[in-house]
Scaffold this motif. Sequence first.
Motif, PDB file in Angstrom:
ATOM      1  N   VAL A 178       4.553  -2.344 -13.123  1.00 15.85           N
ATOM      2  CA  VAL A 178       4.109  -0.966 -13.374  1.00 15.85           C
ATOM      3  C   VAL A 178       2.875  -0.927 -14.291  1.00 15.85           C
ATOM      4  CG1 VAL A 178       6.381   0.062 -12.990  1.00 15.85           C
ATOM      5  CG2 VAL A 178       5.728  -0.615 -15.309  1.00 15.85           C
ATOM      6  N   THR A 238       0.072   1.933 -14.849  1.00 16.43           N
ATOM      7  CA  THR A 238       0.522   3.277 -14.496  1.00 16.43           C
ATOM      8  C   THR A 238       0.224   4.204 -15.675  1.00 16.43           C
ATOM      9  OG1 THR A 238       2.284   2.358 -13.146  1.00 16.43           O
ATOM     10  CG2 THR A 238       2.497   4.677 -13.780  1.00 16.43           C
ATOM     11  N   LEU A 271      -1.008   6.048 -10.158  1.00 17.15           N
ATOM     12  CA  LEU A 271      -0.264   4.850  -9.794  1.00 17.15           C
ATOM     13  C   LEU A 271      -1.266   3.824  -9.295  1.00 17.15           C
ATOM     14  CD1 LEU A 271       2.783   6.328  -7.815  1.00 17.15           C
ATOM     15  CD2 LEU A 271       2.566   5.943 -10.272  1.00 17.15           C
ATOM     16  N   PRO A 272      -1.465   2.728 -10.045  1.00 23.83           N
ATOM     17  CA  PRO A 272      -2.492   1.763  -9.640  1.00 23.83           C
ATOM     18  C   PRO A 272      -2.249   1.180  -8.249  1.00 23.83           C
ATOM     19  CG  PRO A 272      -1.182   0.927 -11.485  1.00 23.83           C
ATOM     20  CD  PRO A 272      -0.813   2.357 -11.304  1.00 23.83           C
ATOM     21  N   ALA A 273      -1.002   1.012  -7.876  1.00 22.17           N
ATOM     22  CA  ALA A 273      -0.731   0.427  -6.567  1.00 22.17           C
ATOM     23  C   ALA A 273      -1.110   1.384  -5.440  1.00 22.17           C
ATOM     24  CB  ALA A 273       0.742   0.039  -6.455  1.00 22.17           C
ATOM     25  N   LEU A 274      -1.138   2.644  -5.759  1.00 14.83           N
ATOM     26  CA  LEU A 274      -1.507   3.659  -4.767  1.00 14.83           C
ATOM     27  C   LEU A 274      -3.010   3.948  -4.861  1.00 14.83           C
ATOM     28  CD1 LEU A 274      -0.038   5.673  -2.755  1.00 14.83           C
ATOM     29  CD2 LEU A 274       0.033   7.298  -4.649  1.00 14.83           C
ATOM     30  N   LYS A 305      -4.396   6.167  -6.549  1.00 15.05           N
ATOM     31  CA  LYS A 305      -4.630   7.599  -6.446  1.00 15.05           C
ATOM     32  C   LYS A 305      -4.031   8.302  -7.649  1.00 15.05           C
ATOM     33  CE  LYS A 305      -4.796   8.194  -1.458  1.00 15.05           C
ATOM     34  NZ  LYS A 305      -3.947   8.273  -0.291  1.00 15.05           N
TER      35      LYS A 305
END
Lengths: 276, 761
Positions: free
Chosen positions: A97, A100, A118-121, A123
């Motif tokens: 996470v 985030t 959310l860095p993984a998204l 966005k």
Amino acid sequence: MKQNKATQNGLMAVPVFLGFLIALPSVSVAGEDPGKILEKATTARELDVSFSKMSLTIDNGKGQKRNRKIEVRTKMFAEGGKTVEKKLYIFTDPPDVKGTGVLAFDYADKEDDMWVYLPALRKTRRIVSSSKSKAFMGSEFSYADMSSPKIGDYNLKITKSEKIDGDDCWVIEATPKSKKIGDEEGYSKKVIWISKKSYMIRKSVFYDVKGDLLKELTTKGVVLVDKKNKRFRLKEMVMENKQNGRKSSFNLTAPVSMEAKDVNDSHFTTSYLEKQ
Amino acid sequence: MMDHNKFSAFVVRYAWVFIVLFVAVTVFFSLQIKNIELDNDMKNQLPEDLPTRLNLSKIEELFGGTDMVMIVVSTDDILEPNTLKRVEKMSNEMAEVANVDRVVSIFTAKNIVADIEGMTVEKAIGAIPEDRKSRDELAAHLEKNELVYGNLLSKDFKHTGIIGFLNTEAKDEAVIDALDRIVADNPGSGETFVGGMPIVRVSLNKDMKRDVRKFLPVGLVLMVIFLFVCFRQARGVLLPFLMTVMAIVFVVGLIPLLGWKFYTVTVILPVILLAVGNNYGIHLMARYQEDNVPGGNASAREIAENGIVHLTNPVLATGVTTMAGLLCLLTHIIIPAKQMGILAASGVAFAMVGSLVFIPAILSRLPKAKPVLRAREEVKESKALLDRILYGIANLIGQRPKTVIVAFFLVALTAGLGSFFIVVDTNPLSFYTQEQPIWKSTHVLNNNLGGWASVAVVAEGDIKSPEVMKQIDALEKHLQKHPKVGNTTSIAKVVRKMNEIMQGDKKFDVIPDTKELIAQYFLLYSMSADPEDFNKIVDFDYKHAQVMAQIKDSSSQAAQEVVAYTQAYIEKQKGGPFKRVGGLVDVLANMVDYVVKGQVYSLFLSVVICCILVAILMRSVVAGIISMMPLSIAIALLFGIMGFLGIELNLITAMLSSIMVGVGIDYTIHFLWRYRFEYQKVNDPIEAVKTTLTTTGRGIVFNALSVVIGFVVLMISAFSPVRFFGLLVVVSITACMVCALVLLPAVVAVFKPRFLEAKQE
């Protein structure tokens, strides 16, 4: 569905909670009026800038733990003649996470704005929640625990004085004036130990709507952060659920900074969030 | 064999010792009865170390108790303000009940919905609508919430369920009292009922106690009437009656003494003894009356001794075969069935020994009774009828024995076909008929809300990794395809929903490809909702997840189908994350296997053992084989009837066959014994059949009648399986009797087996 100011997201709890970590200068004695004492504790939230690193540990009482590390920045802004407190939280651990971030604008007169990155998204999304959040990040701390009670909602009385870790405290008992208020928070009674010296909350116990002991908050390590303004922080806050054995603790992991290099206006933008 | 003369002399000499001994033993056992504990928890009927039970405990350890109670509200419109307020109040009140771990209702449910720029986690019902417009808005809103729609709230908005998960310390009675109070305190339009396994258990407990209280007096009265018709003498009624009561007291007292419990099926234990336990006493009394001829000069002691001498062998032979049949229940893995075998066999042993010792001991010390004329002139009419029937049978066999045999086998074959339609049911709810109120909540759950119980699959591994999450998702989708599966629940569904909303596009209704994104969704969710929202689907460490599939059909077949379907899928995913299948439904399905296996094994074993005993008794293997015939035909008929009439094989009816074999073999023994004697006298099969049927044949009819009368009381039971059990016993005992009286004579007349010709010693 319409939401109201009273039912905000759990994240809001953190700045309020931070307020507790910061003591007011103990200049004048507030007398023995419990309402005044609580007011003093409430005004302690108003901190111009801060940057702190903390860890949140949640223990489920069955030997399993979750650890998270968070960097928190807060700053007071004046916009259109009104005060806005802006807060930024960045998770640094666990790795899945990391990065985030949550940016929250806490307006005095309207609903909060909140964005999550959310860095993984990759966005940023605006989030809203109408649930009166009971818990912060799945911890035992709740919104209600971390705000000092709205004084008008409670019957207050000082029951005695007692020392916690050598710190002389007023012991204030707060009972909701109506069942509705009690049901909203989930408590039938709270007992709060407030330091006579620093106005820090040193201990609290919470009783559920059935009148049974529910949770106990204990705090440790009053630290002087800002010598000039005589501001304090607590190193550790532990909330233990006496009914299910779960336990959560917030710990400061580094000295609190008020320096401009750590906190400045540019931190409180969504573009900063996305740079993480 | 022991010398019967010495034995009888011994019994009569020390009569008082034996009388006191038997009374003392009975008193001792009667004092134990108060310690009996009732246990209706279905899972306790399986041994603790069975995989299904281990799976269930493991699941309860990870995700909390699986036992549920519920309040179901059915009314014209659940969204009507007063009803909603009532549901909310009941939901809150249920959460306050001690040992209710977690409440799931339309008021605790969340809704994850797309917001203009992001995601909202909100309560499924935010505010109670006060006018038509806001009611319709709420309805539209709820229709899109798959956590609620068709699950906690029926699609027509007419039914809703408030479900409470109990922790493992919960006491059924206390929880149900609290639920009843909640329902009583919140009256309103429509119907409100409580449901769940704890309710079934409490209900079974109550009805069971009532059943036993009802059976015993009625059964005993029937027995007294029967004994009076047979003997017309106080001692003829009292002694067999006393013996039976003592045997019942003995076995019921034995239950707590062995540390066992009284299960649902144990209700039939006293009835078995009521029906079977008096047989031996009846023989003793009959012999006593036979020997006590008018003007005879034998003393009371001599008559008593004579009874022992003549009856020890037949009583032992029939008693031991009955015990053997009952003990074959030990092949069941189901605990109450096993225990029933031991208890019933102990009771039979007690009654058997008592009839050879206690009854003669008393008779030897009582003054000689007034002789009763054994030839029942008073009942000439019926005697004539019975005799005419028996005589007719003998004639028929004389004329066309082969036709009789062929006819029997045809009937057996036809009936046997029915056994292919036998349905096995292990759901404790089926102790009640589907029309009874206790079924209502289950019907609503099956027809309108998700399903009544669930199959659970536990996944182990890094739940946040996309590989594991995708497998969970695939499993859930696979389960969803089964026609008997209603609602499904898993963490994958939540992740998909969050992904869709956060990506802002329907095509993202899939599991994300990175662990980070999944972890960040969880973090995001925890910022705005209750930490306990996921308690039932993923554990604290994200190392175990639970996929649940509710089934919409409460039959054990459905349970088996869905469990098999699930297991087949998991089997294909070898090396995948799925470690165990479990849950109440799994236990139910598992029990079906054990009921069937136990039934087959115990039946097979009891037939074989009884036939071996007959072979030993008659000193001939052929005798053993011949004795199998009546049993096989009775068994075919029994299962055929069950299949054709749709009577389910369950924990109770599964015990039937062993009892039937143990008791039914007696008639064959009686027939063969007497026939051999008669045949050796006249050396003409038809004549021997005639004599046997009109003498021992009558005895067999009375014997069967006494058993039937004993089991007939089961017809007044509150439970339909028990009533069916009563019916089936009557049918199968009658079948055994008819076979012994018609088929067996035809067989010996046609095949003239050699063992019947051998000189009797």
